[in-house]
Design an enzyme around this catalytic site. Structure first.
Site, short mmCIF file in Angstrom:
data_model
loop_
_atom_site.label_atom_id
_atom_site.label_comp_id
_atom_site.label_asym_id
_atom_site.label_seq_id
_atom_site.Cartn_x
_atom_site.Cartn_y
_atom_site.Cartn_z
N GLU A 191 54.02 -70.06 114.41
CA GLU A 191 53.25 -71.27 114.07
C GLU A 191 52.00 -70.95 113.26
OE1 GLU A 191 52.87 -73.05 117.97
OE2 GLU A 191 54.85 -73.95 117.82
N GLU A 385 62.16 -73.25 118.19
CA GLU A 385 61.66 -73.76 119.48
C GLU A 385 61.99 -75.24 119.56
OE1 GLU A 385 57.57 -72.98 120.53
OE2 GLU A 385 57.64 -71.01 119.58
#
Ligand code: BG6
Length: 485
Positions: A191, A385
């Site tokens: 991220e 994810e």
């Protein structure tokens, strides 16, 4: 001419994911150095303290003096360090084709600045990778997932300091040299838009450490962009077919109404939350909207000609992203209800249900997201994810997590639609393969796995692993290549 696809391709990579700082524990074992994740305090159940992502020099000084490990659950994790064989075997039993995990930077370079890596750290991942490969699974390795060495923060000021690029590239190259024989798929940073939402754990930048915090954050992101491109170069030299992914936490944002100002607000949020990061790394240059953002926010970045060349020459090979929820944006937020969300709060969407933590569940949003990102870049995507955090209960020895099955089944159904829409999707790793410590709140009560771990928020438990109902369900999904949901 593109052929019509009808379902998941035969080589689709089904699997699950974990991160070193939430799973491994053993934070001071075999030469591992202290990492930023080791000072992540435990927050109360259902905490709404979004300021926890920020760290001031004062808060850090207090945490560094606190030697009570119980305050910092990530130090113990779920002890994957000593249970990895059992955990990987369970994932293999579910039929995983891919296992995503991250490497702890401070296990390999304890302070981050050493010239020579820590042998014990390297040997640990030799064993983890051998175990994954033994079962015919593909390892998917995140090079840095919210756990940079603490020394780089306290002595160098984190990623705001250009010198960290070289330390990261030396670390990444060490991993490529050692593991790329077995590892084709890599993610440079978990991220990477964390520089916007999860500043301390993503970048090591401290709030109030300088007179322009925002500039420090975006300079840090710039250094991560350059480091990511340099890592891609190194990987391709060592393993030409290796794939280095750019990963973001994808915040899909709809306008709250069809008022043009709400649409514009949503577009601007998408640009700065997601595309600022992915445009730069997927296309190899900053987007056209960046200079206005910098000017209006008093940000003056140091971007050299050499940096621009590096970005241009080594864009990422694929786009990986996490997707949990969607958001809405409105120009006028008065009287609008807020709800929770991954890394940040958002406005409540009246059309969506939410998890117990207020994250708004939006399977159709995943199809929308996949189409949007694939058409923007025309490069393979990887969902690394996706999952639901819930308080699982053991009743008569069983964990009936039908809510998890429902959440995942609805998202997988939309993935299939996106593939039929023409999206090139490499794979899907759910979050998380096994229960681990929460990233945002360091709770154990917020569980995501197919495998239950006997450990509570106070650190009590046997650490025994137990299959949930979703375990057999996901096994069937994989065996049928997504046909049986
Ligand atoms: C992602 C992170 O943002 O969200 C993971 O990459 C994290 O590390 C996941 O665990 C879920 O968030 P949380 O706070 O519920 O653990």
């Amino acid at each position: 001419m593109n052929d019509l696809k009808t379902s998941f391709p035969p080589d689709f990579l089904w699997g699950g994911a974990i991160a070193a700082c939430q799973a491994e524990g053993a934070y001071n074992v075999d030469g591992r150095g202290l990492a930023v994740s080791d000072v992540a305090l435990r927050y109360d159940k259902h905490s709404k303290h979004y300021d926890r992502k920020l760290m001031t020099p004062q808060k850090l000084a207090v945490a560094l003096k606190d030697d009570n490990d119980a305050h910092f659950p990530k130090r113990a994790g779920i002890d994957f360090y000593h249970h990895f064989k059992e955990d990987i075997a369970l994932c293999a039993e579910m039929g995983f084709k891919v296992f995503r995990f991250s490497i702890s930077w401070s296990r390999i370079f304890p302070t981050g600045i050493e010239d020579v890596p820590n042998q014990a750290g390297l040997e640990f991942y030799d064993k983890v990778i051998a175990e994954i490969v033994k079962y015919g699974m593909e390892p998917l390795v995140t090079i840095n997932h919210f756990d940079m060495p603490m020394y780089l923060v306290t002595e160098l000021g984190g990623w705001a300091n250009r010198a960290v690029i070289d330390h990261y590239v030396r670390y990444a190259s060490t991993l490529f040299e050692r593991y790329s024989k077995d590892v084709k798929y890599w993610i440079a940073f978990n991220e990477i838009n964390g520089a916007r939402f999860n500043v301390f754990y993503s970048t090591g930048v401290l709030e109030n450490a300088s007179d322009n915090y925002l500039q420090d954050c975006y300079q840090a992101a710039h250094h991560q962009f350059v480091a990511s491109a340099l890592a891609a170069q190194q990987l391709h030299e060592i393993r030409p077919d290796g794939m280095l992914g750019c990963m973001v936490a994808k915040f899909t944002t709809y306008p709250a109404t069809c008022r043009p100002e709400d649409a514009l607000e949503a577009q601007q949020n998408e640009q700065m939350d997601n595309y600022y990061f992915t445009d730069t790394l997927m296309r190899g240059a900053y987007p056209a909207y960046a200079p206005r953002f910098w000017a209006e926010n008093n940000i003056k970045l140091e971007i050299t000609k050499e940096d621009e060349k590096i970005l241009r020459e080594s864009p990422a090979d694929y786009l990986a992203f996490s997707y949990y929820m969607s958001s809405i944006s409105s120009k006028n937020k008065d009287n609008m209800e807020q709800t929770g969300g991954n890394l940040k709060q958002t406005l409540k969407n009246p059309y969506l249900e939410a998890s117990d933590w207020g994250w708004q569940i939006d399977p159709e949003g995943l199809r929308y997201t996949l189409n949007d990102m694939y058409n923007r870049y025309q490069k393979p995507l990887f969902i690394v994810e996706n999952g639901i955090g819930a308080e699982d209960k053991i009743i008569d020895g069983e964990i009936q997590d039908d809510y998890r099955i429902d959440y995942l089944a609805r998202h997988i159904a939309q993935m299939k639609e996106a593939i039929i829409d023409g999206v090139d999707l490499l794979g899907y790793t759910t979050w998380s393969a096994i229960d681990i410590v929460s990233s945002g709140t360091s709770e154990m009560a917020k569980r995501y796995g197919f495998i239950y771990v006997d450990l509570d928020d106070d650190g009590n438990g046997t650490l025994a692993r137990r299959k949930k109902k979703s375990f057999a369900w996901y096994q069937k999904v994989i065996a049928s290549n997504g046909a049986e949901l």
